[in-house]
Design an enzyme around this catalytic site. Structure first.
Site, PDB file in Angstrom:
ATOM      1  CE  LYS A 157      26.026  81.402  39.578  1.00 16.66           C
ATOM      2  NZ  LYS A 157      27.290  80.719  39.295  1.00 16.66           N
ATOM      3  CG  ASP A 181      30.035  75.529  36.164  1.00 18.77           C
ATOM      4  OD1 ASP A 181      30.662  76.542  36.529  1.00 18.77           O
ATOM      5  OD2 ASP A 181      30.285  74.387  36.573  1.00 18.77           O
ATOM      6  CE1 TYR A 215      26.012  87.838  33.096  1.00 18.70           C
ATOM      7  CE2 TYR A 215      26.513  85.600  32.404  1.00 18.70           C
ATOM      8  CZ  TYR A 215      26.866  86.742  33.080  1.00 18.70           C
ATOM      9  OH  TYR A 215      28.053  86.801  33.750  1.00 18.70           O
ATOM     10  CE  LYS A 223      26.483  78.918  43.188  1.00 15.39           C
ATOM     11  NZ  LYS A 223      27.738  78.419  43.658  1.00 15.39           N
ATOM     12  CB  CYS A 250      54.500  79.378  67.514  1.00 18.69           C
ATOM     13  SG  CYS A 250      52.926  79.885  68.223  1.00 18.69           S
ATOM     14  CB  CYS A 283      47.820  80.584  67.836  1.00 17.88           C
ATOM     15  SG  CYS A 283      49.509  81.033  68.240  1.00 17.88           S
TER      16      CYS A 283
HETATM   17  S1  IVH Z   1      24.137  87.757  36.194  1.00 22.07           S
HETATM   18  C1  IVH Z   1      26.413  90.950  39.010  1.00 22.07           C
HETATM   19  N1  IVH Z   1      23.253  85.696  34.903  1.00 22.07           N
HETATM   20  O1  IVH Z   1      27.577  83.566  37.673  1.00 22.07           O
HETATM   21  C2  IVH Z   1      26.629  89.620  38.421  1.00 22.07           C
HETATM   22  N2  IVH Z   1      25.400  85.542  35.908  1.00 22.07           N
HETATM   23  O2  IVH Z   1      28.153  83.887  40.568  1.00 22.07           O
HETATM   24  C3  IVH Z   1      25.568  89.413  37.437  1.00 22.07           C
HETATM   25  N3  IVH Z   1      26.541  83.426  35.538  1.00 22.07           N
HETATM   26  O3  IVH Z   1      30.070  86.022  37.453  1.00 22.07           O
HETATM   27  C4  IVH Z   1      25.678  88.111  36.845  1.00 22.07           C
HETATM   28  N4  IVH Z   1      24.956  82.496  34.315  1.00 22.07           N
HETATM   29  O4  IVH Z   1      29.808  84.407  35.508  1.00 22.07           O
HETATM   30  C5  IVH Z   1      24.258  86.200  35.618  1.00 22.07           C
HETATM   31  N5  IVH Z   1      22.340  83.966  33.699  1.00 22.07           N
HETATM   32  C6  IVH Z   1      23.347  84.461  34.401  1.00 22.07           C
HETATM   33  C7  IVH Z   1      24.532  83.729  34.654  1.00 22.07           C
HETATM   34  C8  IVH Z   1      25.530  84.309  35.435  1.00 22.07           C
HETATM   35  C9  IVH Z   1      26.161  82.338  34.839  1.00 22.07           C
HETATM   36  C10 IVH Z   1      27.804  83.562  36.290  1.00 22.07           C
HETATM   37  C11 IVH Z   1      28.576  84.821  36.007  1.00 22.07           C
HETATM   38  C12 IVH Z   1      28.786  85.479  37.331  1.00 22.07           C
HETATM   39  C13 IVH Z   1      28.583  84.336  38.261  1.00 22.07           C
HETATM   40  C14 IVH Z   1      28.113  84.862  39.606  1.00 22.07           C
END
Ligand code: IVH
Length: 666
Positions: free
Chosen positions: A116, A118, A223, A311, A408, A423
């Site tokens: 993933k 960043d 991707y 994560k 308040c 509240c």
């Molecule tokens: S697939 C429907 N593949 O992660 C969303 N996302 O938290 C499909 N991202 O907005 C996303 N690497 O910006 C996909 N190999 C990967 C990715 C990836 C980074 C990001 C992307 C997305 C966010 C989601």
């Protein structure tokens, strides 16, 4: 002898082709075949020729990569298919639950495991093989046109190796090494530095002058191929191969896995290697490989159910609690918040952390002056994990929950679960302010420029007291412009954005009201069904619970909200101020196929499959390409193939064309 025009055009074209090939070798394959000096010579010659013959300039020429286009502002771009985000998994157990959920809906599938990246998501559109538009994700529905900057990213093909018309999505990022260099240079010239590569990439893509991006070495991994029908039969693995063949840069860390345990071991391997990649990664994305199953598995309002982001374990750091104060949210919930000695966690400086509620603080025995371990929950919200008790000196002050609202002074009430304090004062200024902030937020009315700070200011100065006041702000235009701290331009821009938000669809307004349990998905369901606001205002509990995804808790909350005259008046005021109260998206009609999922297979004799699909959808049905336990009918034409067998195995009803026609006529 001087060349004639034809010869010049030929030379230009030959140069472009060469330079494109060298760009590809260098930036995508990481395997250049000529020296930088030779490359520069070719590029300079091309620039020279294009300058002398502007009639031959083209948008997809590699000279466009040096930048030069300067915009006045960013154009908005509506995404044809929304750009969703991903649900999160925090550990192996979450991945196993994800697998279990999937196996309830479909069987017989494989996974793809990917790094993933960043950075920031972007969509690229190509027509006949040429890059015509690039856009940011924005709020998922509407992003910004960043074509001028994306053209400068050398690994992004301006021209594909095929005349394809398609949309792809990927992540724009800045390699770690380029980030370090950029910051060194900025430091030397006395400019502020970027916190992390992600911020640097975001700051670069948001430049109006494309020369800035051209200088800064952005990169992009693609991707996904947009989920268009024609490509649905491909696996994700095949789609990545196809993207690579077209000339895109795809991430090498992408593997197929057949069981969730395989997925977990790949995810853990990538996690241990995370610091070795030349770019930042913040997790692993796990996707179902068979794209044909995507529709069947489905989506929530925010994310696909066929993919999840694993994560990495959050980093923990030590800080000291200097104070504890109390925050009042939109619903009136009062949350203790710790003020800490500022510390760096996962790329940003943090000086506040949520303490959730009284019980959380008491259980952990968190005191002012304590040394504590802090992490970012879900990598976003800072949270105190534990107290380092052996560091205590005796100067610590035990925590005490407050009895009345800090804003308040109304006596607080406890929630049913007894965990939270609320509240109860409907007029509480903190609640009103938070309500307005929510209304203007990205996911609701998406009014750019009306964030927390400005809202607070305008609230304190009396310009904004209730939601409708937002649409009366223009009455104070002169006063606001005369006020120091704002330029004429910025006020005009803000008022323009407010005006624009009047045309939003019903679900945005509805979500913006902040009705308890009415999130984005529920808002959409209600908007789609009732089509206009006042039908929802008047709906009874049993009208509501009949809808998919709406239970008694939600229904009671909606009815309760609109039984309060004050809330009805808010909605009426918005309408009178010109805010759209109708649903603008596709309307699903009710009919014999309402709530039914149909798979078409084989050839139909009386109509095309496309036509059949349209007719079924008009009658409220959904047509998907794969048979699953959730399929209601498989309609088999001639030469139907394996889907019929699958339907038989799963006990799904199989109908022939005549029966389909009967149903359509019903
Ligand atoms: S697939 C429907 N593949 O992660 C969303 N996302 O938290 C499909 N991202 O907005 C996303 N690497 O910006 C996909 N190999 C990967 C990715 C990836 C980074 C990001 C992307 C997305 C966010 C989601």
């Amino acid at each position: 002898m001087a060349k004639n025009n034809d010869e010049i055009r030929n030379e230009i074209e030959a140069l472009r082709e060469k330079i494109e090939r060298y760009d590809y070798e260098y930036h995508v394959l990481d395997d250049p075949s000529i020296s930088d000096v030779e490359y520069d010579k070719l590029l300079n010659r091309l620039i020279e020729l294009e300058e002398a013959h502007p009639e031959f300039k083209r948008e997809d020429s590699p000279t466009m990569r040096v930048g030069g286009e300067v915009l006045e502002g960013f154009k908005k771009v509506d995404h044809d298919i929304p750009m969703l985000s991903l649900g999160n998994a925090f550990g192996a157990e979450d991945l196993r639950s994800f697998d279990k959920r999937l196996r309830k809906a479909v069987d017989d599938f494989t996974y793809m495991v990917e790094a993933k990246i960043d950075g920031l998501a972007a969509s690229l559109k190509y027509e006949n093989g040429r890059l015509v538009r690039a856009a940011t994700r924005g709020n998922g529905t509407t992003g910004e046109d960043i074509t001028h900057n994306v053209r400068t990213i050398k690994s992004v093909p301006l021209k594909l190796k095929d005349d394809a018309t398609l949309e792809v999505r990927g992540e724009i990022f800045m390699p770690k090494a380029s980030f370090v260099k950029l910051n060194e240079a900025r430091n030397e010239s006395g400019e502020s530095t970027f916190k992390n590569p992600r911020n640097a990439a975001a700051g670069t893509i948001r430049q109006l002058d494309s020369k800035v991006a051209a200088r800064r070495d952005l990169d992009m991994f693609v991707y996904s191929l947009s989920e268009a029908d024609s490509e649905a039969s491909m696996t994700h693995e095949a789609a990545l191969g196809y993207l690579k063949k077209l000339g895109f840069k795809t991430n090498p860390e992408s593997v197929k896995a057949s069981t969730i345990e395989d997925v977990i071991s790949h995810a853990e391997r990538i996690e241990t290697q995370r610091h070795e990649y030349p770019y930042d990664i913040d997790g692993v994305v796990v996707k179902v490989n068979e794209r044909a199953l995507y529709e069947t598995i489905g989506y929530t309002a925010k994310s696909p159910k066929w993919a999840i982001a694993y994560k990495f374990t959050a980093e923990e750091v030590v800080s000291t609690i200097k104070d504890i104060f109390f925050q009042v949210g939109r619903t009136g919930q009062v949350t203790p918040v710790a003020v800490m000695e500022p510390v760096e966690i996962a790329g940003s400086t943090v000086s506040r952390a949520t303490l959730h509620n009284e019980k959380y603080v008491k259980d952990k025995d968190i005191r002012i002056n304590d040394a504590v371990n802090v992490k970012k929950a879900g990598d976003i919200i800072p949270e105190v994990v534990s107290v380092i008790k052996e560091n205590r000196t005796g100067d610590e002050k035990p925590f005490e929950m407050i009895a009345s609202c800090p804003k308040c002074d109304t006596t607080l009430k406890r929630s049913d679960s007894d965990l939270e304090h609320f509240c109860p004062n409907p007029e509480c200024p903190a609640k009103r302010l938070e309500t307005m902030i929510h209304f203007a937020s990205r996911e609701a009315m998406n009014i750019e420029g009306l964030g927390t700070k400005i809202m607070e200011l305008f609230y304190n100065e009396g310009y904004l007291k209730t939601i409708p006041d937002i649409y009366r702000l223009h009455e104070h235009k002169d006063a606001l412009m005369a006020r120091s701290g704002f330029g004429k331009k910025s006020i005009e821009k803000l008022l323009g954005n407010i005006e624009k938000s009047k045309t939003n669809s019903l679900e945005n307004v509805l979500f913006g009201l902040g009705i308890r349990y009415v999130g984005q998905k529920v808002s959409k369901v209600l908007a789609m069904h009732f089509k206009e606001m006042f039908a929802i205002v008047e709906a009874r509990e049993d009208d509501l619970v009949r809808l998919e995804d709406i239970g008694t808790k939600i229904a009671q909350s909606v009815v309760g909200y609109f039984s309060d005259d004050k809330n009805v008046r808010t909605v009426e005021a918005l309408r009178d101020l010109g805010v759209n109260m109708r649903y603008k998206g596709k309307v699903l009609t009710e009919g014999v196929f309402s709530g039914k999922t149909v798979v078409l297979t084989g050839t139909l004799s009386s109509m095309s499959r496309k036509e059949a699909k349209e007719r079924i959808e008009r009658l409220g049905g959904k047509v998907t390409s794969a048979v699953s336990k959730n399929t209601d009918y498989v309609c088999a034409g001639t030469d139907p193939g394996s889907k019929v067998q699958k339907a038989q195995d799963l006990g799904v009803e199989i109908i022939d064309e005549d029966k389909l026609l009967d149903l359509l006529d019903e």
